[in-house]
Design an enzyme around this catalytic site. Sequence first.
Site, PDB file in Angstrom:
ATOM      1  N   GLU A 286       0.823  -1.208   0.000  1.00  0.00           N
ATOM      2  CA  GLU A 286       0.000   0.000   0.000  1.00  0.00           C
ATOM      3  C   GLU A 286       0.860   1.262   0.000  1.00  0.00           C
ATOM      4  OE1 GLU A 286      -4.278  -0.583   1.806  1.00  0.00           O
ATOM      5  OE2 GLU A 286      -3.074   0.537   3.222  1.00  0.00           O
TER       6      GLU A 286
ATOM      7  N   HIS B 111       7.790 -26.863  -1.175  1.00  0.00           N
ATOM      8  CA  HIS B 111       7.137 -27.992  -1.839  1.00  0.00           C
ATOM      9  C   HIS B 111       5.964 -27.532  -2.699  1.00  0.00           C
ATOM     10  CE1 HIS B 111       9.457 -30.998   0.497  1.00  0.00           C
ATOM     11  NE2 HIS B 111       9.586 -29.947   1.282  1.00  0.00           N
TER      12      HIS B 111
ATOM     13  N   LYS C 135     -14.040   0.315  -4.134  1.00  0.00           N
ATOM     14  CA  LYS C 135     -15.174   0.737  -3.301  1.00  0.00           C
ATOM     15  C   LYS C 135     -16.208   1.454  -4.164  1.00  0.00           C
ATOM     16  CE  LYS C 135     -12.340   1.379   0.826  1.00  0.00           C
ATOM     17  NZ  LYS C 135     -11.734   2.343   1.733  1.00  0.00           N
TER      18      LYS C 135
HETATM   19  O1  PA5 Z   1      -3.643   1.296   5.922  1.00  0.00           O
HETATM   20  C1  PA5 Z   1      -4.748   1.718   5.653  1.00  0.00           C
HETATM   21  O2  PA5 Z   1      -4.971   2.923   5.659  1.00  0.00           O
HETATM   22  C2  PA5 Z   1      -5.894   0.786   5.349  1.00  0.00           C
HETATM   23  O3  PA5 Z   1      -5.506  -0.513   5.265  1.00  0.00           O
HETATM   24  C3  PA5 Z   1      -6.939   0.869   6.414  1.00  0.00           C
HETATM   25  O4  PA5 Z   1      -6.360   0.546   7.642  1.00  0.00           O
HETATM   26  C4  PA5 Z   1      -8.116  -0.047   6.130  1.00  0.00           C
HETATM   27  O5  PA5 Z   1      -8.629   0.240   4.872  1.00  0.00           O
HETATM   28  C5  PA5 Z   1      -9.176   0.128   7.189  1.00  0.00           C
HETATM   29  O6  PA5 Z   1      -9.590   1.452   7.260  1.00  0.00           O
HETATM   30  P1  PA5 Z   1     -10.389   1.978   8.501  1.00  0.00           P
HETATM   31  O7  PA5 Z   1      -9.542   1.868   9.700  1.00  0.00           O
HETATM   32  O8  PA5 Z   1     -10.714   3.404   8.165  1.00  0.00           O
HETATM   33  O9  PA5 Z   1     -11.656   1.137   8.632  1.00  0.00           O
END
Ligand code: PA5
Length: 426
Positions: free
Chosen positions: A281, A302, A416
Amino acid sequence: MKTIYIDIQNASSLFKEEEYIKMKIEAQAALKKLEDKTGKGNDFLGWLDLPYSDEYKIIESSISDLRAKVDTIVVVGIGGSYLGARAVLFALNNQFQNPNVEIIYAGNNLDERYHSELFKYIKSKNFGIVVISKSGTTTEPAIAFRLLKNQIEKKYGVLEARKRIIAITDKKKGALKLLADKEGYQTFIIADNIGGRFSVLSPVGLVPIALAGYNIEQLILGAKEMDEMTQSYNSFDDNIVLKYAVIRNLLYNNNKKIELLTTYSPKLFYVVEWWKQLYGESEGKNGKGIFPAGVTNTTDLHSLGQYIQEGERNLFETVLSILSPGSIIEIPKVDDDLDNLNYLVGKSLDFVNQKAKEGTLFAHIEGGVPNLEISMNSLDEFNLGALLYFFEKACAVSGYILGVNPFDQPGVEAYKKKMFELLEKP
Ligand code: PA5
């Protein structure tokens, strides 16, 4: 005391001296930018200071009532809002023995089978809920929490249910904040300047880990030691953050587009999952970034071993090791030796695992897969705190070298948008 080590094996010999020197200078500048808070995404650097926060003391004292009351906690969250806690707990828990407080997870997927089995499982449990969402609006945890809230209120009544729910969310905004205020849940705040994947040392990770009975102070102290060890005033050779960031970027520039984080302990499986999110990310944007993948050996030797040895040569491997074996299991002598294992008599299982690791490392290097090794002294809260903070800091430096903002994630909105269209969200 050093907790985490990096061995860059033969990787540095793969590059020209001037390439290496140039990248070292870039990494030092990137680390300075991080420390001075002058780089991209500098409004999301609150995680850098978490090793110096004493919020863990407040967490310890304020969760003790709930911990004493329940045998099971359902942690509701997705991505950075649950993977850090899961990584630490999966590493520390005995895999075959339920701890005093068992932590289970909901809202990290939308699978009906998974959730219906979970709802059935907790019916007979004495349970509480920790719901974690920074935005407070993420669909997966929001749906799971709506369903679980219903269940906990039915089981204990609304008033008692409120005492069994902790919310961890933004200080002002989001549906979860509104709900928590209305119901009067115990609430912890995720600071504005801390993104989900960098939040393991904030209440997001610390509350579930403390509820499971582990020492969160040690986690913080490990991270603090790591921060001190990796400040820009340390020389390059002593700075494992710089080394890791430099080598992986040099490999990337030399066409190694996939990094395998390989462990020989399945207990680190969720550390690898957490790392995948952190690096994927943070770096995968603007058409760039190393693809982070995970391998658990010797299991995956394996299954994926063939590909790693002889498939596309666009891989490099970072082996994540634990130096101390934990407990010693020796291979016993058998008189008839029908299984031909007497040559290993008196050797420990860990010794065999080490040799599997070393042999694989040589084979992969020979096969054109450069290897690095990151080792931690032992598997405990202190070392895990150091390891997680090391990966976070190296990720930020590495992202700056790559030229991206490591702290945003605009790409995750795309699915989303399409999903909401299909769901006809108003
Ligand atoms: O690292 C990030 O920003 C994302 O992985 C969020 O943690 C994830 O999408 C969850 O978001 P939220 O805490 O707003 O529900």
